[in-house]
Design a protein around this motif. Structure first.
Motif, PDB file in Angstrom:
ATOM      1  N   SER A   1       0.955  -1.029   0.090  1.00  0.00           N
ATOM      2  CA  SER A   1      -0.009   0.125  -0.002  1.00  0.00           C
ATOM      3  C   SER A   1       0.938   1.202   0.026  1.00  0.00           C
ATOM      4  O   SER A   1       2.042   1.143  -0.582  1.00  0.00           O
ATOM      5  N   THR A   2       0.519   2.284   0.760  1.00  0.00           N
ATOM      6  CA  THR A   2       1.222   3.468   0.834  1.00  0.00           C
ATOM      7  C   THR A   2       0.801   4.240   1.954  1.00  0.00           C
ATOM      8  O   THR A   2      -0.261   4.103   2.535  1.00  0.00           O
ATOM      9  N   SER A   3       1.720   5.045   2.635  1.00  0.00           N
ATOM     10  CA  SER A   3       1.438   5.629   3.730  1.00  0.00           C
ATOM     11  C   SER A   3       0.481   6.979   3.525  1.00  0.00           C
ATOM     12  O   SER A   3      -0.274   7.285   4.488  1.00  0.00           O
ATOM     13  N   LEU A   4       0.172   7.173   2.445  1.00  0.00           N
ATOM     14  CA  LEU A   4      -0.715   8.092   1.887  1.00  0.00           C
ATOM     15  C   LEU A   4      -2.145   7.747   2.432  1.00  0.00           C
ATOM     16  O   LEU A   4      -3.049   8.760   2.535  1.00  0.00           O
ATOM     17  N   SER A   5      -2.284   6.522   2.428  1.00  0.00           N
ATOM     18  CA  SER A   5      -3.750   5.966   2.765  1.00  0.00           C
ATOM     19  C   SER A   5      -4.379   6.294   3.870  1.00  0.00           C
ATOM     20  O   SER A   5      -5.413   6.394   4.158  1.00  0.00           O
ATOM     21  N   SER A   6      -3.393   6.764   4.836  1.00  0.00           N
ATOM     22  CA  SER A   6      -3.795   7.207   6.302  1.00  0.00           C
ATOM     23  C   SER A   6      -3.303   8.630   6.479  1.00  0.00           C
ATOM     24  O   SER A   6      -3.471   9.299   7.689  1.00  0.00           O
ATOM     25  N   ALA A   7      -2.934   9.244   5.622  1.00  0.00           N
ATOM     26  CA  ALA A   7      -2.579  10.745   5.572  1.00  0.00           C
ATOM     27  C   ALA A   7      -3.798  11.748   5.738  1.00  0.00           C
ATOM     28  O   ALA A   7      -4.978  11.375   5.395  1.00  0.00           O
ATOM     29  N   SER A   8      -3.818  12.661   6.721  1.00  0.00           N
ATOM     30  CA  SER A   8      -4.637  13.766   6.926  1.00  0.00           C
ATOM     31  C   SER A   8      -4.975  14.580   5.528  1.00  0.00           C
ATOM     32  O   SER A   8      -6.191  14.996   5.434  1.00  0.00           O
ATOM     33  N   SER A   9      -3.986  14.539   4.711  1.00  0.00           N
ATOM     34  CA  SER A   9      -4.450  15.301   3.351  1.00  0.00           C
ATOM     35  C   SER A   9      -3.648  14.711   2.276  1.00  0.00           C
ATOM     36  O   SER A   9      -2.490  14.288   2.464  1.00  0.00           O
ATOM     37  N   VAL A  10      -4.285  14.445   1.204  1.00  0.00           N
ATOM     38  CA  VAL A  10      -3.751  14.093   0.090  1.00  0.00           C
ATOM     39  C   VAL A  10      -4.055  14.805  -1.198  1.00  0.00           C
ATOM     40  O   VAL A  10      -5.172  15.222  -1.714  1.00  0.00           O
ATOM     41  N   ALA A  11      -2.958  15.204  -1.954  1.00  0.00           N
ATOM     42  CA  ALA A  11      -3.247  16.096  -3.005  1.00  0.00           C
ATOM     43  C   ALA A  11      -3.976  15.298  -4.144  1.00  0.00           C
ATOM     44  O   ALA A  11      -3.993  14.119  -4.139  1.00  0.00           O
ATOM     45  N   PRO A  12      -5.055  16.111  -4.804  1.00  0.00           N
ATOM     46  CA  PRO A  12      -5.870  15.467  -5.860  1.00  0.00           C
ATOM     47  C   PRO A  12      -5.124  14.756  -6.855  1.00  0.00           C
ATOM     48  O   PRO A  12      -5.992  13.573  -7.222  1.00  0.00           O
ATOM     49  N   ASN A  13      -4.222  14.955  -7.222  1.00  0.00           N
ATOM     50  CA  ASN A  13      -3.499  14.298  -8.188  1.00  0.00           C
ATOM     51  C   ASN A  13      -3.111  12.661  -7.846  1.00  0.00           C
ATOM     52  O   ASN A  13      -2.445  12.101  -8.532  1.00  0.00           O
ATOM     53  N   TYR A  14      -3.310  12.469  -6.607  1.00  0.00           N
ATOM     54  CA  TYR A  14      -2.887  11.068  -6.342  1.00  0.00           C
ATOM     55  C   TYR A  14      -4.423  10.099  -6.250  1.00  0.00           C
ATOM     56  O   TYR A  14      -4.292   9.066  -5.534  1.00  0.00           O
ATOM     57  N   LEU A  15      -5.297  10.647  -6.668  1.00  0.00           N
ATOM     58  CA  LEU A  15      -6.667  10.098  -6.535  1.00  0.00           C
ATOM     59  C   LEU A  15      -6.640   8.567  -6.878  1.00  0.00           C
ATOM     60  O   LEU A  15      -6.933   7.778  -6.035  1.00  0.00           O
ATOM     61  N   LEU A  16      -6.295   8.262  -8.061  1.00  0.00           N
ATOM     62  CA  LEU A  16      -6.078   6.868  -8.446  1.00  0.00           C
ATOM     63  C   LEU A  16      -5.536   6.114  -7.678  1.00  0.00           C
ATOM     64  O   LEU A  16      -5.784   4.917  -7.015  1.00  0.00           O
ATOM     65  N   TYR A  17      -4.234   6.436  -7.373  1.00  0.00           N
ATOM     66  CA  TYR A  17      -3.329   5.635  -6.743  1.00  0.00           C
ATOM     67  C   TYR A  17      -3.735   5.493  -5.335  1.00  0.00           C
ATOM     68  O   TYR A  17      -3.615   4.187  -4.769  1.00  0.00           O
ATOM     69  N   VAL A  18      -4.102   6.408  -4.681  1.00  0.00           N
ATOM     70  CA  VAL A  18      -4.388   6.204  -3.161  1.00  0.00           C
ATOM     71  C   VAL A  18      -5.707   5.297  -3.077  1.00  0.00           C
ATOM     72  O   VAL A  18      -5.794   4.518  -2.267  1.00  0.00           O
TER      73      VAL A  18
END
Length: 251
Positions: free
Chosen positions: A142-159
């Motif tokens: 997975s990725t640590s971004l999946s639990s991040a409090s904010s995710v940039a919109p361009n990570y939409l598909l990946y996350v």
């Protein structure tokens, strides 16, 4: 003294470079015989295998397979068992990450990400399951971004694909648990790889590095060390977990 993975056989998807190559190399150093999987570019995969075979611990073979497809996943398992005689460990490392704003995402983008990052790992785990013995290991990514409090919109598909993977992993841990097979997920933070650096300026990379307490990016070998632990007998009671390996990265 025997090595902890002596006699074991491991598939590592997407292992011709970067994190996958580091994982395959680490598992082989612990005595495992490893399958270097690649989709295209056999020379890089052969280079990883040659380096492993030179070391003299576990051995390596290469198997071409597009792990976004069910048929190639089935063939990858069949070739592994045919050439190496068994299958104990499956590391589902292969993945893609395209950076697009939600407004620019196409149906083809969606299908490609979900085929590679979700469908492929699920069906490879399914194909491997009948061959895994007690003590077998399945490790998703997975990725640590999946639990991040904010995710940039361009990570939409990946996350979104990685969120799906974490749920698949937790569910399969219950499915495989009665057979004494563990299923876990490794969720790295930013790692210094070509995929991470793609389309980023040096200024952006330096900014992300500064978000870590150690002020640097992670290294592929640091992820490989965690995967090696999860495949070891010492990790027998670690199951259904998502391990965030990110050096304290917080966003």
């Amino acid at each position: 003294m025997s090595l902890p993975l002596s006699g074991k056989v491991a598939i590592v998807t997407g292992s011709s470079r970067s994190i996958g190559a580091a994982i395959a190399t680490k598992l082989a150093s612990q005595g495992a015989n490893v399958v270097i999987n690649y989709r295209s570019g056999s020379s890089a995969a052969q280079g990883v295998a040659d380096a492993i075979n030179t070391e003299g611990a576990g051995k390596a073979i290469i198997v071409q397979a597009d792990v976004s497809t069910v048929v190639d996943n089935q063939r990858l398992v069949q070739e592994t068992v045919r050439q190496l005689g068994r299958l104990d460990i499956v590391v589902l490392n292969a993945g893609i990450m395209d950076m697009k704003s939600p407004a620019d995402v196409t149906e083809a983008d969606f299908d490609r990400h979900y085929n590679t990052n979700v469908k492929g790992p699920l069906f490879l785990a399914q194909a491997a399951a009948p061959h895994l013995p007690a003590g077998g290991r399945v490790i998703f990514f997975s990725t640590s971004l999946s639990s991040a409090s904010s995710v940039a919109p361009n990570y939409l598909l990946y996350v979104s694909t990685k969120g799906a993977i974490e749920q698949i992993s937790r569910t399969l841990a219950k499915e495989f648990g009665p057979r004494n097979i563990t299923v876990n997920t490794v969720a790295p933070g930013p790692i210094d790889t070509d995929m991470f650096r793609n389309d980023k300026t040096e200024q952006q990379i330096n900014f992300i590095s500064a978000l870590h307490p150690q002020k640097r990016l992670g290294k592929p070998e640091e992820i490989a060390n965690v995967v090696a632990f999860l495949t070891s007998p010492e990790a027998s009671w670690v199951n259904g977990q998502t391990l965030r390996v990110n050096g304290g990265f917080v966003v």
